[in-house]
Motif scaffolding. Structure first.
Motif, PDB file in Angstrom:
ATOM      1  N   ALA A  73     -68.963 -27.908   8.989  1.00  0.00           N
ATOM      2  CA  ALA A  73     -69.360 -27.070   7.912  1.00  0.00           C
ATOM      3  C   ALA A  73     -68.642 -27.788   6.539  1.00  0.00           C
ATOM      4  O   ALA A  73     -68.882 -27.518   5.476  1.00  0.00           O
ATOM      5  N   LEU A  74     -67.542 -28.511   6.858  1.00  0.00           N
ATOM      6  CA  LEU A  74     -66.918 -29.192   5.837  1.00  0.00           C
ATOM      7  C   LEU A  74     -67.239 -30.571   5.394  1.00  0.00           C
ATOM      8  O   LEU A  74     -66.991 -31.278   4.391  1.00  0.00           O
ATOM      9  N   GLU A  75     -67.597 -31.396   6.492  1.00  0.00           N
ATOM     10  CA  GLU A  75     -67.769 -32.892   6.429  1.00  0.00           C
ATOM     11  C   GLU A  75     -68.990 -33.087   5.476  1.00  0.00           C
ATOM     12  O   GLU A  75     -70.108 -32.435   5.515  1.00  0.00           O
ATOM     13  N   GLY A  76     -68.951 -34.090   4.557  1.00  0.00           N
ATOM     14  CA  GLY A  76     -70.149 -34.322   3.899  1.00  0.00           C
ATOM     15  C   GLY A  76     -70.208 -33.998   2.483  1.00  0.00           C
ATOM     16  O   GLY A  76     -71.026 -34.145   1.902  1.00  0.00           O
ATOM     17  N   GLN A  77     -69.310 -33.140   2.110  1.00  0.00           N
ATOM     18  CA  GLN A  77     -69.402 -32.395   0.845  1.00  0.00           C
ATOM     19  C   GLN A  77     -67.931 -32.179   0.263  1.00  0.00           C
ATOM     20  O   GLN A  77     -66.991 -32.182   1.124  1.00  0.00           O
ATOM     21  N   PRO A  78     -67.836 -31.724  -0.960  1.00  0.00           N
ATOM     22  CA  PRO A  78     -66.512 -31.447  -1.669  1.00  0.00           C
ATOM     23  C   PRO A  78     -65.943 -30.139  -0.796  1.00  0.00           C
ATOM     24  O   PRO A  78     -66.898 -29.212  -0.452  1.00  0.00           O
ATOM     25  N   VAL A  79     -64.685 -29.951  -0.739  1.00  0.00           N
ATOM     26  CA  VAL A  79     -64.058 -28.723   0.061  1.00  0.00           C
ATOM     27  C   VAL A  79     -63.920 -27.859  -1.010  1.00  0.00           C
ATOM     28  O   VAL A  79     -63.078 -28.155  -1.809  1.00  0.00           O
ATOM     29  N   THR A  80     -64.591 -26.641  -1.016  1.00  0.00           N
ATOM     30  CA  THR A  80     -64.343 -25.577  -2.131  1.00  0.00           C
ATOM     31  C   THR A  80     -63.800 -24.453  -1.363  1.00  0.00           C
ATOM     32  O   THR A  80     -63.749 -24.398  -0.133  1.00  0.00           O
ATOM     33  N   PRO A  81     -63.028 -23.627  -2.161  1.00  0.00           N
ATOM     34  CA  PRO A  81     -62.615 -22.402  -1.490  1.00  0.00           C
ATOM     35  C   PRO A  81     -63.487 -21.526  -0.615  1.00  0.00           C
ATOM     36  O   PRO A  81     -63.450 -21.120   0.292  1.00  0.00           O
ATOM     37  N   GLU A  82     -64.949 -21.585  -1.266  1.00  0.00           N
ATOM     38  CA  GLU A  82     -66.016 -20.791  -0.490  1.00  0.00           C
ATOM     39  C   GLU A  82     -66.253 -21.668   0.886  1.00  0.00           C
ATOM     40  O   GLU A  82     -66.541 -21.030   1.845  1.00  0.00           O
ATOM     41  N   ARG A  83     -66.083 -23.051   1.000  1.00  0.00           N
ATOM     42  CA  ARG A  83     -66.511 -23.801   1.935  1.00  0.00           C
ATOM     43  C   ARG A  83     -65.320 -23.569   3.098  1.00  0.00           C
ATOM     44  O   ARG A  83     -65.461 -23.442   4.347  1.00  0.00           O
ATOM     45  N   ILE A  84     -63.962 -23.503   2.647  1.00  0.00           N
ATOM     46  CA  ILE A  84     -62.900 -23.210   3.505  1.00  0.00           C
ATOM     47  C   ILE A  84     -62.931 -21.972   4.244  1.00  0.00           C
ATOM     48  O   ILE A  84     -62.819 -21.672   5.249  1.00  0.00           O
ATOM     49  N   ALA A  85     -63.466 -20.800   3.154  1.00  0.00           N
ATOM     50  CA  ALA A  85     -63.786 -19.398   3.933  1.00  0.00           C
ATOM     51  C   ALA A  85     -64.797 -19.389   5.064  1.00  0.00           C
ATOM     52  O   ALA A  85     -64.649 -18.640   6.049  1.00  0.00           O
ATOM     53  N   ARG A  86     -65.899 -20.216   4.751  1.00  0.00           N
ATOM     54  CA  ARG A  86     -66.802 -20.139   5.842  1.00  0.00           C
ATOM     55  C   ARG A  86     -66.508 -21.129   6.767  1.00  0.00           C
ATOM     56  O   ARG A  86     -66.720 -20.479   8.151  1.00  0.00           O
ATOM     57  N   ALA A  87     -65.662 -22.003   6.779  1.00  0.00           N
ATOM     58  CA  ALA A  87     -64.980 -22.930   7.804  1.00  0.00           C
ATOM     59  C   ALA A  87     -64.148 -21.887   8.877  1.00  0.00           C
ATOM     60  O   ALA A  87     -64.054 -21.780  10.201  1.00  0.00           O
ATOM     61  N   VAL A 133     -57.220 -16.482   9.104  1.00  0.00           N
ATOM     62  CA  VAL A 133     -56.137 -16.563   8.208  1.00  0.00           C
ATOM     63  C   VAL A 133     -55.514 -18.056   8.141  1.00  0.00           C
ATOM     64  O   VAL A 133     -55.557 -18.480   7.100  1.00  0.00           O
ATOM     65  N   LEU A 134     -55.089 -18.029   9.131  1.00  0.00           N
ATOM     66  CA  LEU A 134     -54.506 -19.302   9.588  1.00  0.00           C
ATOM     67  C   LEU A 134     -55.256 -20.727   9.224  1.00  0.00           C
ATOM     68  O   LEU A 134     -54.754 -21.791   8.604  1.00  0.00           O
ATOM     69  N   THR A 135     -56.670 -20.528   9.685  1.00  0.00           N
ATOM     70  CA  THR A 135     -57.421 -21.932   9.420  1.00  0.00           C
ATOM     71  C   THR A 135     -57.634 -21.985   7.897  1.00  0.00           C
ATOM     72  O   THR A 135     -57.553 -23.088   7.146  1.00  0.00           O
ATOM     73  N   ARG A 136     -57.852 -20.603   7.279  1.00  0.00           N
ATOM     74  CA  ARG A 136     -57.945 -21.041   5.683  1.00  0.00           C
ATOM     75  C   ARG A 136     -56.556 -21.313   5.211  1.00  0.00           C
ATOM     76  O   ARG A 136     -56.619 -22.230   4.388  1.00  0.00           O
ATOM     77  N   ARG A 137     -55.447 -20.897   5.545  1.00  0.00           N
ATOM     78  CA  ARG A 137     -54.180 -21.558   4.784  1.00  0.00           C
ATOM     79  C   ARG A 137     -53.873 -22.935   5.332  1.00  0.00           C
ATOM     80  O   ARG A 137     -53.466 -23.677   4.265  1.00  0.00           O
ATOM     81  N   THR A 138     -54.184 -23.324   6.430  1.00  0.00           N
ATOM     82  CA  THR A 138     -53.998 -24.664   6.936  1.00  0.00           C
ATOM     83  C   THR A 138     -55.173 -25.774   6.147  1.00  0.00           C
ATOM     84  O   THR A 138     -54.673 -26.888   5.629  1.00  0.00           O
ATOM     85  N   LEU A 139     -56.364 -25.387   6.066  1.00  0.00           N
ATOM     86  CA  LEU A 139     -57.147 -26.033   5.299  1.00  0.00           C
ATOM     87  C   LEU A 139     -56.945 -26.263   3.763  1.00  0.00           C
ATOM     88  O   LEU A 139     -56.989 -27.324   3.195  1.00  0.00           O
ATOM     89  N   THR A 140     -56.366 -25.209   3.327  1.00  0.00           N
ATOM     90  CA  THR A 140     -56.175 -25.057   1.953  1.00  0.00           C
ATOM     91  C   THR A 140     -54.894 -26.133   1.590  1.00  0.00           C
ATOM     92  O   THR A 140     -54.969 -26.830   0.531  1.00  0.00           O
ATOM     93  N   THR A 141     -53.913 -26.023   2.425  1.00  0.00           N
ATOM     94  CA  THR A 141     -52.649 -26.823   2.225  1.00  0.00           C
ATOM     95  C   THR A 141     -53.103 -28.542   2.763  1.00  0.00           C
ATOM     96  O   THR A 141     -52.695 -29.398   1.841  1.00  0.00           O
ATOM     97  N   ALA A 142     -53.873 -28.595   3.647  1.00  0.00           N
ATOM     98  CA  ALA A 142     -54.380 -29.742   3.922  1.00  0.00           C
ATOM     99  C   ALA A 142     -55.241 -30.582   2.609  1.00  0.00           C
ATOM    100  O   ALA A 142     -55.044 -31.674   2.476  1.00  0.00           O
ATOM    101  N   LEU A 143     -56.104 -29.782   2.083  1.00  0.00           N
ATOM    102  CA  LEU A 143     -56.771 -30.216   0.730  1.00  0.00           C
ATOM    103  C   LEU A 143     -55.897 -30.648   0.005  1.00  0.00           C
ATOM    104  O   LEU A 143     -55.952 -31.506  -0.785  1.00  0.00           O
ATOM    105  N   ALA A 144     -54.969 -29.732  -0.410  1.00  0.00           N
ATOM    106  CA  ALA A 144     -53.985 -30.256  -1.340  1.00  0.00           C
ATOM    107  C   ALA A 144     -52.960 -31.303  -1.301  1.00  0.00           C
ATOM    108  O   ALA A 144     -52.829 -32.307  -2.205  1.00  0.00           O
ATOM    109  N   ARG A 145     -52.561 -31.639  -0.026  1.00  0.00           N
ATOM    110  CA  ARG A 145     -52.344 -32.917   0.518  1.00  0.00           C
ATOM    111  C   ARG A 145     -52.914 -33.969   0.492  1.00  0.00           C
ATOM    112  O   ARG A 145     -52.597 -35.206   0.196  1.00  0.00           O
ATOM    113  N   ALA A 146     -54.021 -33.816   0.805  1.00  0.00           N
ATOM    114  CA  ALA A 146     -55.016 -35.022   0.849  1.00  0.00           C
ATOM    115  C   ALA A 146     -55.507 -35.454  -0.592  1.00  0.00           C
ATOM    116  O   ALA A 146     -55.865 -36.607  -0.832  1.00  0.00           O
TER     117      ALA A 146
END
Ligand SMILES: Cc1cc2nc3c(=O)[nH]c(=O)nc-3n(C[C@H](O)[C@H](O)[C@H](O)COP(=O)(O)OP(=O)(O)OC[C@H]3O[C@@H](n4cnc5c(N)ncnc54)[C@H](O)[C@@H]3O)c2cc1C
Length: 336
Positions: free
Chosen positions: A280-294, A321-334
């Motif tokens: 659900a995340l691959e092939g597009q920009p990572v947005t907060p909405e897509r993170i929530a969906r993931a 909760v943890l998926t949302r948080r780790t994806l948000t941090t991973a995005l910031a680091r990337a």
């Protein structure tokens, strides 16, 4: 290769270096100093651990030979933080214990011919927590190492022991799944590589045969714009196991997610990847909405149990909760 019995008798064959040592000395030189001696039989006079032969190999080949000689009666010992309590409690009664601490290759962290990093199975959680090469490119793995037990436990606990003990809550497994690591396994039939995603076969079960050992983990280098994160929830801050653990890894190119990995611990018999969430995340920009969906999709792969640490429902909530948080941090680091 050094060999002892816990009665002090020497059982070495021709050509082996033989040391006469009572078991008390062996313990103080090897295990006793690692975990504290409170449970060792000396003080109570009555052995609580069944007599066994202790082997101290110096090479991987020695380990393989020592394993092959005793088959299912042999048990490998790395840091001992899982194994020694199992011996003490009588859950395991091996006739031979093979201590891996003297095998240099198993403790090495080195570049893998331009393909990433080789991390020896006997590298400790504390080393992973602090190692510069690991922190630079594989931060989620360093974060998972930093969460294991206390500093004393981390100084003993090894990556290989964590994986081979195969507890569903093993903290160091999810980052390796998210990093697409491979396990390098060796035995009498030679060496083989297994993706870490298929290494675990059940609770406390792995693909390792009884005569095989885990030599190292091969971790590919993530792309230049890649970031990862590992988080877990525990009721207590330290000395507790994960109620849920989540590792995420994102790789970006031109603002688009080219690769997403999400791996969960303690919500199924084995660590699992949330592949629908990744797609659900691959092939597009990572947005907060897509993170929530993931995060919602990640919940769907979780098959948690209810126990004294938390209900299945609570665990599903934690996955979100943890998926949302780790994806948000991973995005910031990337993106940094
Ligand atoms: C107080 C305490 C706190 C803890 N906290 C945590 C925590 O927060 N998170 C967590 O994940 N774990 C935790 N643990 C569990 C444990 O510390 C880890 O699983 C640790 O990484 C195990 O590594 P070890 O080197 O001590 O393994 P050992 O106990 O030496 O071995 C564990 C198992 O793996 C096998 N083995 C070891 N190395 C190999 C190899 N190379 N090839 C094949 N088989 C092998 C052994 O035969 C044994 O069956 C904790 C344990 C304690 C005692």
């Amino acid at each position: 290769m050094l060999r002892y019995t816990n009665a002090g008798r020497v059982v070495g064959g021709p050509g082996e270096r033989i040391h006469y040592a009572p078991m008390s000395i062996v313990w103080s030189e090897t295990q006793q100093s690692r975990l504290g001696a409170s449970w060792v039989a000396e003080s109570s006079r009555r052995p609580r651990v069944r007599r066994f032969e202790l082997i101290l190999p110096e090479s991987v080949d020695d380990c393989v030979r020592a394993l092959a000689q005793r088959g299912p009666e042999a048990k490998l010992l790395a840091g001992g933080t899982d194994l020694l309590p199992q011996l003490k409690n009588g859950l395991l009664k091996p006739a031979r214990v093979i201590d891996l601490s003297g095998v240099a290759r198993l403790r090495a962290i080195e570049p893998a011919d331009g393909q990433g990093l080789r991390i020896g199975s006997a590298v400790t959680a504390r080393t992973l927590e602090l190692d510069r090469a690991v922190r630079a490119r594989y931060l989620s793995l360093a974060e998972s190492g930093a969460l294991v037990g206390s500093v004393q436990v981390r100084n003993l606990a090894t990556l290989g022991g964590n994986l081979c003990n195969a507890a569903p809550s093993a903290d160091m497994a999810p980052p390796l799944l998210a990093l697409d690591a491979e396990a390098v396994i060796t035995g009498p039939k030679g060496e083989r590589r297994v993706p870490i995603a298929t290494f675990f076969t059940g609770v406390r079960r792995t693909v390792l045969a009884q005569d095989e050992l885990l030599v190292e983990l091969l971790v590919p280098t993530p792309g230049p714009r890649s970031g990862g994160n590992y988080l877990r929830h525990t009721p207590r801050r330290e000395l507790d196991i994960a109620v849920v653990g989540v590792a995420s890894q994102l790789t970006l190119a031109n603002g688009v997610c080219t690769k997403a990995r999400i791996a969960l611990a303690a919500v199924a018999p084995v660590p699992v990847r949330a592949t629908a969430a990744e797609q659900a995340l691959e092939g597009q920009p990572v947005t907060p909405e897509r993170i929530a969906r993931a995060a919602d999709l990640a919940v769907e792969v979780a098959r948690p149990i209810s126990d004294q640490r938390g209900s299945a429902e609570f665990r599903r909530h934690l996955v979100r909760v943890l998926t949302r948080r780790t994806l948000t941090t991973a995005l910031a680091r990337a993106s940094a």
